[in-house]
Motif scaffolding. Structure first.
Motif, PDB file in Angstrom:
ATOM      1  N   ASP A 172       3.305   9.248  -7.009  1.00 33.76           N
ATOM      2  CA  ASP A 172       2.247   8.394  -7.544  1.00 33.76           C
ATOM      3  C   ASP A 172       1.105   8.407  -6.535  1.00 33.76           C
ATOM      4  N   SER A 173       0.144   7.513  -6.728  1.00 34.44           N
ATOM      5  CA  SER A 173      -1.030   7.596  -5.861  1.00 34.44           C
ATOM      6  C   SER A 173      -0.707   7.231  -4.410  1.00 34.44           C
ATOM      7  N   GLN A 174       0.463   6.629  -4.180  1.00 34.79           N
ATOM      8  CA  GLN A 174       0.777   6.152  -2.836  1.00 34.79           C
ATOM      9  C   GLN A 174       1.895   6.908  -2.135  1.00 34.79           C
ATOM     10  N   GLU A 175       2.838   7.415  -2.934  1.00 38.73           N
ATOM     11  CA  GLU A 175       4.079   7.873  -2.338  1.00 38.73           C
ATOM     12  C   GLU A 175       4.525   9.190  -2.973  1.00 38.73           C
TER      13      GLU A 175
ATOM     14  N   HIS B 274       0.806  -1.210   0.000  1.00 38.65           N
ATOM     15  CA  HIS B 274       0.000   0.000   0.000  1.00 38.65           C
ATOM     16  C   HIS B 274       0.841   1.262   0.000  1.00 38.65           C
ATOM     17  N   LEU B 275       2.123   1.119   0.274  1.00 35.21           N
ATOM     18  CA  LEU B 275       2.969   2.302   0.310  1.00 35.21           C
ATOM     19  C   LEU B 275       3.802   2.474  -0.940  1.00 35.21           C
TER      20      LEU B 275
ATOM     21  N   ALA C 209       2.650   3.424   8.433  1.00 32.47           N
ATOM     22  CA  ALA C 209       2.744   4.745   9.062  1.00 32.47           C
ATOM     23  C   ALA C 209       2.918   4.651  10.582  1.00 32.47           C
TER      24      ALA C 209
ATOM     25  N   ALA D 209      -1.391   0.764   9.242  1.00 34.20           N
ATOM     26  CA  ALA D 209      -1.765   1.885   8.379  1.00 34.20           C
ATOM     27  C   ALA D 209      -0.739   2.037   7.256  1.00 34.20           C
TER      28      ALA D 209
ATOM     29  N   TYR E  69       3.699   9.751   2.480  1.00 34.19           N
ATOM     30  CA  TYR E  69       2.809   8.736   1.914  1.00 34.19           C
ATOM     31  C   TYR E  69       1.376   9.221   1.868  1.00 34.19           C
ATOM     32  N   LEU E  70       0.590   8.469   1.099  1.00 27.95           N
ATOM     33  CA  LEU E  70      -0.840   8.727   1.003  1.00 27.95           C
ATOM     34  C   LEU E  70      -1.473   8.955   2.378  1.00 27.95           C
ATOM     35  N   THR E  71      -1.027   8.150   3.356  1.00 28.54           N
ATOM     36  CA  THR E  71      -1.583   8.260   4.710  1.00 28.54           C
ATOM     37  C   THR E  71      -1.408   9.655   5.295  1.00 28.54           C
TER      38      THR E  71
ATOM     39  N   GLU F 111     -10.394   6.914  -1.469  1.00 31.39           N
ATOM     40  CA  GLU F 111     -10.989   8.089  -0.849  1.00 31.39           C
ATOM     41  C   GLU F 111     -11.395   9.125  -1.886  1.00 31.39           C
TER      42      GLU F 111
ATOM     43  N   PHE G 259      -6.466   5.426   9.290  1.00 28.08           N
ATOM     44  CA  PHE G 259      -6.242   5.241   7.849  1.00 28.08           C
ATOM     45  C   PHE G 259      -7.226   4.213   7.285  1.00 28.08           C
TER      46      PHE G 259
ATOM     47  N   ILE H 149      -4.335   5.670  13.524  1.00 25.31           N
ATOM     48  CA  ILE H 149      -4.463   6.970  12.869  1.00 25.31           C
ATOM     49  C   ILE H 149      -5.710   7.088  11.980  1.00 25.31           C
TER      50      ILE H 149
END
Lengths: 285, 339
Positions: free
Chosen positions: B254-257, A16-17, A244, A241, B278-280, B293, A214, A212
């Motif tokens: 990009d969409s994540q990083e 996901h990262l 994160a 997350a 990051y996206l987070t 989202e 997420f 968090i």
């Protein structure tokens, strides 16, 4: 359900990262034997449940577990269906009608042509059952006590307000596979409320739960409250997350949540699996 | 409470349908589609009112706004009808098949003080929004070059044909994947004024291009490369990446990083070097999540503007309709064959 559930994202090019990390893992796990090595490491550490998407390659993995029934007698698979990208790309390319046709061997459009709408209407749940059977083919001969709907499907049907399909899905799994239904979702409070309203009183719900917030919808408080008070059987995923949150802090939060029966995580090395497994057990006592 | 209607139950239409139906401040009053199968499927198992004729839906359900997610070739006719009826419009991308139609729609919307918002969802993605913020704040200094790329596995072998394999219906990689990337370039760095060396490449399709390559020139003086292909099996799903070079630093996103490098000569010591986020770090919470989202955020943004009567969204036709102008430039430039 076991307290610790092992996940499969790391095996199938999902990170996901970082897409770069995803690629490195995809290369390593191209060889299914590499996946099996990691699963064996998880088994040695004490993990007994593997939650996995219904990719075609899972068939090779289930074969391995069938090859030594004595050693793997208490090993469980939690299949998650369907493998969504396969369907999404088909819809972009073929349209919804074309995609349905493709995956049901022409039965949707064929039915429409032969018997008109009546045939399709009568067989809507039958069609769902056919797709479930096709996806579960690979799990014949291994233990698969809980079978999950992927979040894209769960959340889509929740959004559309089509909970009747969940009830039919649950009934069918019970009857044909003696298995329980599970629901992966990014909308824990909403999904739990809707499932319960539809008559599934203690649903198994797997959702993002992390410190968090997420990929969590509804407030943190609402999530906590639904878990603690609704009777839902929670599985926490995306606890880190997407990286994160530091491991101890992340697990400390997940383990403290009332109503969370299990914690899902994925890892690629034995040391990492062992560390996480021990951490969850330590924080769960 | 905003009353919304929806026309078209394709992939994006169904996604909008679920988001609208789950949204607490929206009443989804009607959905129109020509497919009997889909009308029946969703109509029977949900409480959403279904119509076979969009005009009847608008007449009878009388929504405040209409989401249009039909094939692109029908956008102009349906959107102009909705605007004539005084409805705000959320239109899936791309806006129209030619810039003249897009300009006419924009004029109609402005005359009636209605919002037309286009579904370029990258404008609501956390990492890209952060890039726009960094550039607007001058953090990278003057931008002089960029590379904008997107790859994914939509057409990875020769297959049966749908509307997506006909240019006249809005099919092909240019209207689909590439429009997103072109739109993202203007969102981040300003309008595109010209294109050169365009190649519309067939890989597996017979009727349309599967890949788009070009050099884009911006109003600001910067230029950069566009490289897009929907015939890349090596990618699990659509993956968009942009690299931007400025005099004070550069970034890759990009969409994540998001990775930003600040140069030594123009920045204080504690800021110099790499910064990875990051996206987070950049994603606002949404009330209902389906696939990302950004899909909920764009619907949320549109519905709030409809409720308040605001007709200037970051994705309104005034900005995102310009993507159709660039698509026309690319088609014309490709016809020159590199001459």
């Amino acid at each position: 359900m076991d307290r610790v559930i092992f996940g499969d994202n790391q095996f199938f090019g999902v990170d996901h990262l970082s897409e770069e990390n995803a690629r490195k893992k995809a290369q390593r796990f191209k060889d299914t034997r590499e996946i099996i090595k990691v699963l064996d490491a998880a088994h040695e550490v004490g993990i007994r449940t593997f939650m996995c998407t219904t990719y075609a390659r899972i068939a090779e993995i289930t074969e391995h577990f069938k090859s030594d029934p004595a050693k793997y007698q208490d090993w469980k698979f939690y299949p998650c269906m369907p493998y969504a990208h396969k369907y999404a790309n088909a819809v972009t390319e073929l349209g919804i009608g074309g995609a349905l046709n493709h995956f049901t061997g022409g039965s949707v459009m064929g039915g429409l042509l032969k018997g008109g709408m009546a045939v399709v209407q009568r067989d809507a749940f039958k069609m769902m059952q056919l797709m479930v059977d096709a996806e579960l083919q690979m799990f014949k001969g291994v233990s698969a006590p809980v079978i999950f709907l992927q979040n894209v499907v769960t959340d889509l049907l929740i959004g559309l307000g089509m909970e009747e399909f969940f009830v039919e899905f649950e009934k069918y799994l019970k009857k044909k596979y003696n298995a329980e239904a599970g629901f992966i979702t990014m909308n824990l409070p909403l999904t739990t409320r809707r499932l319960q309203a539809a008559g599934i009183s203690k649903p198994i719900v797997c959702a993002s739960l992390n410190k968090i917030g997420f990929r969590m919808t509804g407030s943190m408080e609402e999530n906590k409250q639904v878990l603690a008070e609704s009777g839902v059987r929670g599985i926490a995923m995306q606890v880190y997350a997407a990286g994160a949150i530091k491991p101890r802090e992340a697990m400390d939060y997940a383990c403290s949540l009332k109503g969370v029966e299990s914690i899902l995580f994925g890892a690629s090395s034995k040391a990492h699996i062992e560390e996480t497994y021990n951490l969850i057990n330590e924080l769960s006592t | 409470m905003v009353k919304a209607g929806l026309i078209g139950l394709g992939k994006m239409g169904i996604s909008h349908c679920a988001i609208l139906n789950a949204y607490p401040n929206v009443d989804l009053v009607g959905v129109a589609d020509t497919s009997k199968l889909l009308r029946w499927g969703i109509g029977k198992y949900s409480t959403i009112p279904m119509y076979d004729d969009y005009k009847a839906m608008i007449r009878e359900a009388n929504p405040d706004c209409v989401f249009i997610a039909t094939p692109t070739s029908s956008h102009f006719a349906i959107a102009s009808y909705c605007l004539e009826q005084g409805k705000h419009v959320f239109l899936e991308k791309p806006c129209c098949l030619n810039y003249a139609d897009t300009s006419a729609l924009r004029k109609m919307a402005e005359e009636r003080n209605l919002l037309v918002q286009i579904g370029y969802h990258n404008r609501f993605l956390g990492t890209f929004s952060e890039v726009r913020r960094l550039i607007s704040a001058g953090e990278l200094g003057e931008i002089y070059n960029f590379t904008a790329e997107s790859y994914g596995p939509v057409v990875i072998k020769q297959k049966e044909e749908t509307w997506r394999s006909k240019r006249t219906e809005g099919g092909g990689c240019l209207y689909d994947y590439a429009s997103h990337v072109i739109n993202l370039v203007s969102y981040l760095m300003g309008e595109i004024k010209g294109v050169r060396g365009t190649r519309l490449q067939k890989v597996f399709s017979k009727g349309v291009e599967d890949a788009v390559y070009s050099t884009l020139f911006l109003d600001s003086g910067a230029s950069g490369h566009l490289a897009v292909s929907w015939s890349e099996e090596s990618f699990r799903k659509m993956s968009t990446k942009i690299s931007i070079y400025g005099r004070k630093g550069r970034l890759e996103c990009d969409s994540q990083e998001l990775k930003v490098f600040f140069n030594t000569s123009e920045n204080p010591p504690d800021k110099q070097g790499w910064h990875i986020s990051y996206l987070t770090d950049h994603t606002p919470r949404v009330d209902y999540f389906l696939r990302g989202e950004e899909y909920s955020s764009q619907v949320n943004d549109f519905v709030n503007r409809v409720a308040s009567g605001d007709t200037d969204s970051i994705n309104s036709i005034k900005y995102s309709g310009e993507t159709d102008r660039i698509i026309e430039l690319l088609i014309k430039d490709a016809e020159l064959g590199g001459e």
